[in-house]
Design a protein around this motif. Structure first.
Motif, PDB file in Angstrom:
ATOM      1  N   LEU A  88       6.210  87.150 111.353  1.00  0.00           N
ATOM      2  CA  LEU A  88       7.736  87.383 112.094  1.00  0.00           C
ATOM      3  C   LEU A  88       7.132  88.573 112.987  1.00  0.00           C
ATOM      4  O   LEU A  88       7.703  88.509 114.272  1.00  0.00           O
ATOM      5  N   ARG A  89       6.440  89.395 112.631  1.00  0.00           N
ATOM      6  CA  ARG A  89       6.154  90.705 113.485  1.00  0.00           C
ATOM      7  C   ARG A  89       5.105  90.275 114.645  1.00  0.00           C
ATOM      8  O   ARG A  89       5.601  90.506 115.841  1.00  0.00           O
ATOM      9  N   ALA A  90       4.297  89.067 114.596  1.00  0.00           N
ATOM     10  CA  ALA A  90       3.575  88.463 115.382  1.00  0.00           C
ATOM     11  C   ALA A  90       4.358  87.900 116.551  1.00  0.00           C
ATOM     12  O   ALA A  90       4.284  87.860 117.633  1.00  0.00           O
ATOM     13  N   LYS A  91       5.428  87.252 116.038  1.00  0.00           N
ATOM     14  CA  LYS A  91       6.279  86.278 116.784  1.00  0.00           C
ATOM     15  C   LYS A  91       7.171  87.126 117.616  1.00  0.00           C
ATOM     16  O   LYS A  91       7.162  87.049 118.800  1.00  0.00           O
ATOM     17  N   ALA A  92       7.634  88.243 117.195  1.00  0.00           N
ATOM     18  CA  ALA A  92       8.534  89.180 117.891  1.00  0.00           C
ATOM     19  C   ALA A  92       7.338  90.065 119.073  1.00  0.00           C
ATOM     20  O   ALA A  92       7.795  90.132 120.129  1.00  0.00           O
ATOM     21  N   ALA A  93       6.213  90.412 118.702  1.00  0.00           N
ATOM     22  CA  ALA A  93       5.430  91.033 119.817  1.00  0.00           C
ATOM     23  C   ALA A  93       5.231  90.011 120.934  1.00  0.00           C
ATOM     24  O   ALA A  93       5.170  90.513 121.999  1.00  0.00           O
ATOM     25  N   ALA A  94       4.973  88.634 120.366  1.00  0.00           N
ATOM     26  CA  ALA A  94       4.602  87.655 121.649  1.00  0.00           C
ATOM     27  C   ALA A  94       5.859  87.402 122.398  1.00  0.00           C
ATOM     28  O   ALA A  94       5.623  87.516 123.632  1.00  0.00           O
ATOM     29  N   LEU A  95       7.010  87.511 121.545  1.00  0.00           N
ATOM     30  CA  LEU A  95       8.516  87.502 122.671  1.00  0.00           C
ATOM     31  C   LEU A  95       8.617  88.754 123.599  1.00  0.00           C
ATOM     32  O   LEU A  95       8.871  88.565 124.715  1.00  0.00           O
ATOM     33  N   LEU A  96       8.387  89.854 123.008  1.00  0.00           N
ATOM     34  CA  LEU A  96       8.377  91.189 123.734  1.00  0.00           C
ATOM     35  C   LEU A  96       7.201  91.112 124.911  1.00  0.00           C
ATOM     36  O   LEU A  96       7.892  91.578 126.063  1.00  0.00           O
TER      37      LEU A  96
ATOM     38  N   ARG B 152      19.639 100.434 100.827  1.00  0.00           N
ATOM     39  CA  ARG B 152      19.338  99.385 100.147  1.00  0.00           C
ATOM     40  C   ARG B 152      19.121  98.131 101.107  1.00  0.00           C
ATOM     41  O   ARG B 152      18.043  97.494 101.143  1.00  0.00           O
ATOM     42  N   LYS B 153      20.228  98.047 102.104  1.00  0.00           N
ATOM     43  CA  LYS B 153      20.126  96.684 103.091  1.00  0.00           C
ATOM     44  C   LYS B 153      19.101  97.011 103.885  1.00  0.00           C
ATOM     45  O   LYS B 153      18.199  95.974 104.552  1.00  0.00           O
ATOM     46  N   LEU B 154      18.718  97.963 104.563  1.00  0.00           N
ATOM     47  CA  LEU B 154      17.737  98.547 105.265  1.00  0.00           C
ATOM     48  C   LEU B 154      16.266  98.330 104.576  1.00  0.00           C
ATOM     49  O   LEU B 154      15.516  97.521 105.233  1.00  0.00           O
TER      50      LEU B 154
ATOM     51  N   ALA C 239      11.796  91.732 104.518  1.00  0.00           N
ATOM     52  CA  ALA C 239      11.938  90.419 105.171  1.00  0.00           C
ATOM     53  C   ALA C 239      10.993  90.425 106.396  1.00  0.00           C
ATOM     54  O   ALA C 239      10.682  89.250 107.019  1.00  0.00           O
ATOM     55  N   ILE C 240      10.559  91.622 106.922  1.00  0.00           N
ATOM     56  CA  ILE C 240       9.784  91.264 108.020  1.00  0.00           C
ATOM     57  C   ILE C 240       8.185  91.227 107.710  1.00  0.00           C
ATOM     58  O   ILE C 240       7.339  91.894 107.124  1.00  0.00           O
TER      59      ILE C 240
END
Length: 94
Positions: free
Chosen positions: A74-82, A61-63, A69-70
């Motif tokens: 947020l996915r785009a921001k994470a890709a930019a940071l990576l 459930r938590k997963l 929540a993604i």
């Protein structure tokens, strides 16, 4: 070696299996995944981890909640940071 068996399944499962081009391969993979999970669970229990079905359900459930929540943002921001981190590593190594 293989063995042919006949099984009975509920209608919803039968409908899902009807979508598969190779039901035997699908069922075999599903059962092997289950067997691997059982083996992992036994190994963890042998080294002292007590794993209950309830705890696994709660973790699931938590997963699921975390996945929901993604957002695309947020996915785009994470890709930019990576990407930024990767460029930084390349400069250090170069």
């Amino acid at each position: 070696m293989t063995k042919k068996i006949a099984i009975s399944v509920p209608d919803d499962v039968a409908e899902r299996l009807a979508e598969e081009p190779n039901v035997s391969a699908f069922v075999t993979e599903s059962i092997r995944r289950r067997m691997a999970g059982e083996s992992t669970r036994r190994a963890l229990e042998q080294v002292g981890f007590k794993i209950t079905d309830e705890a696994l359900e709660e973790a699931g459930r938590k997963l699921d909640q975390a996945h929901r929540a993604i957002t695309p943002e947020l996915r785009a921001k994470a890709a930019a940071l990576l990407s930024e981190a990767s460029r930084g590593r390349m400069q250090v190594g170069g």
